[in-house]
Design an enzyme around this catalytic site. Sequence first.
Site, PDB file in Angstrom:
ATOM      1  N   HIS A   7      67.915 -34.648  15.803  1.00 17.40           N
ATOM      2  CA  HIS A   7      68.949 -33.627  15.962  1.00 17.40           C
ATOM      3  C   HIS A   7      69.075 -33.168  17.403  1.00 17.40           C
ATOM      4  CE1 HIS A   7      65.364 -31.078  14.811  1.00 17.40           C
ATOM      5  NE2 HIS A   7      65.820 -30.284  15.764  1.00 17.40           N
ATOM      6  N   HIS A  79      67.569 -27.911  22.674  1.00 20.06           N
ATOM      7  CA  HIS A  79      66.592 -29.012  22.670  1.00 20.06           C
ATOM      8  C   HIS A  79      67.160 -30.239  21.973  1.00 20.06           C
ATOM      9  CE1 HIS A  79      65.408 -26.987  18.769  1.00 20.06           C
ATOM     10  NE2 HIS A  79      65.288 -28.237  18.351  1.00 20.06           N
ATOM     11  N   GLU A 128      61.686 -31.851  21.245  1.00 27.51           N
ATOM     12  CA  GLU A 128      60.955 -31.695  19.980  1.00 27.51           C
ATOM     13  C   GLU A 128      60.669 -33.090  19.437  1.00 27.51           C
ATOM     14  OE1 GLU A 128      63.195 -29.616  16.931  1.00 27.51           O
ATOM     15  OE2 GLU A 128      61.555 -29.722  15.486  1.00 27.51           O
TER      16      GLU A 128
END
Length: 132
Positions: A7, A79, A128
């Site tokens: 994502h 992020h 992440e």
Amino acid sequence: MIGRLNHVAIAVPDLEAACAQYRGALGANVGEPQDEPDHGVTVVFIELPNTKIEFLYPLGDNSPIAGFLEKNPAGGIHHICYEVDDIEVARDKLLAEGARVLGDIKIGAHNKPVLFLHPKDFNGCLVELEQV
Ligand SMILES: C[C@@H](C(=O)O)C(=O)SCCNC(=O)CCNC(=O)[C@H](O)C(C)(C)COP(=O)(O)OP(=O)(O)OC[C@H]1O[C@@H](n2cnc3c(N)ncnc32)[C@H](O)[C@@H]1OP(=O)(O)O
Ligand SMILES: [Co+2]
């Protein structure tokens, strides 16, 4: 080591407005808000054919995105999340490379282990990693 893009996260100042805009103007498949108290955020996932967008909105007093939204009051890309097969192997490799792993491995919004890497060690982009 990293695989698919899981994502891209966007910190938003108004979650309802952001959801309405993506549902309406962009015609996107927008999910329901999900509180993540362990992460200090409320998230909404938007399913795209090839990846997901994660809206982030602060939750609680010590949200890790509070400072980001202060500096970026209109919101912004916060992020990107890459998939890995084994998060402990990934963490150990990154620590050996001298990267700063932020906090511990935690369970993320998809009920899978995640970790974060300092943006200053990755070209100004908070990364992440999610074990899939
Ligand atoms: C639910 C879960 C999931 O998907 O499963 C999630 O995503 S949870 C998503 C929310 N959780 C997280 O973000 C956890 C990891 N994040 C953190 O630990 C923190 O947010 C930090 C990345 C350490 C930043 O913390 P904080 O804003 O308090 O620090 P700071 O103001 O001292 O920032 C240090 C420097 O990094 C910059 N900086 C801060 N956040 C940034 C970001 N997202 N992208 C790029 N740069 C960033 C600041 O502008 C500053 O640069 P200058 O010094 O040049 O001004
Ligand atoms: Co995320």
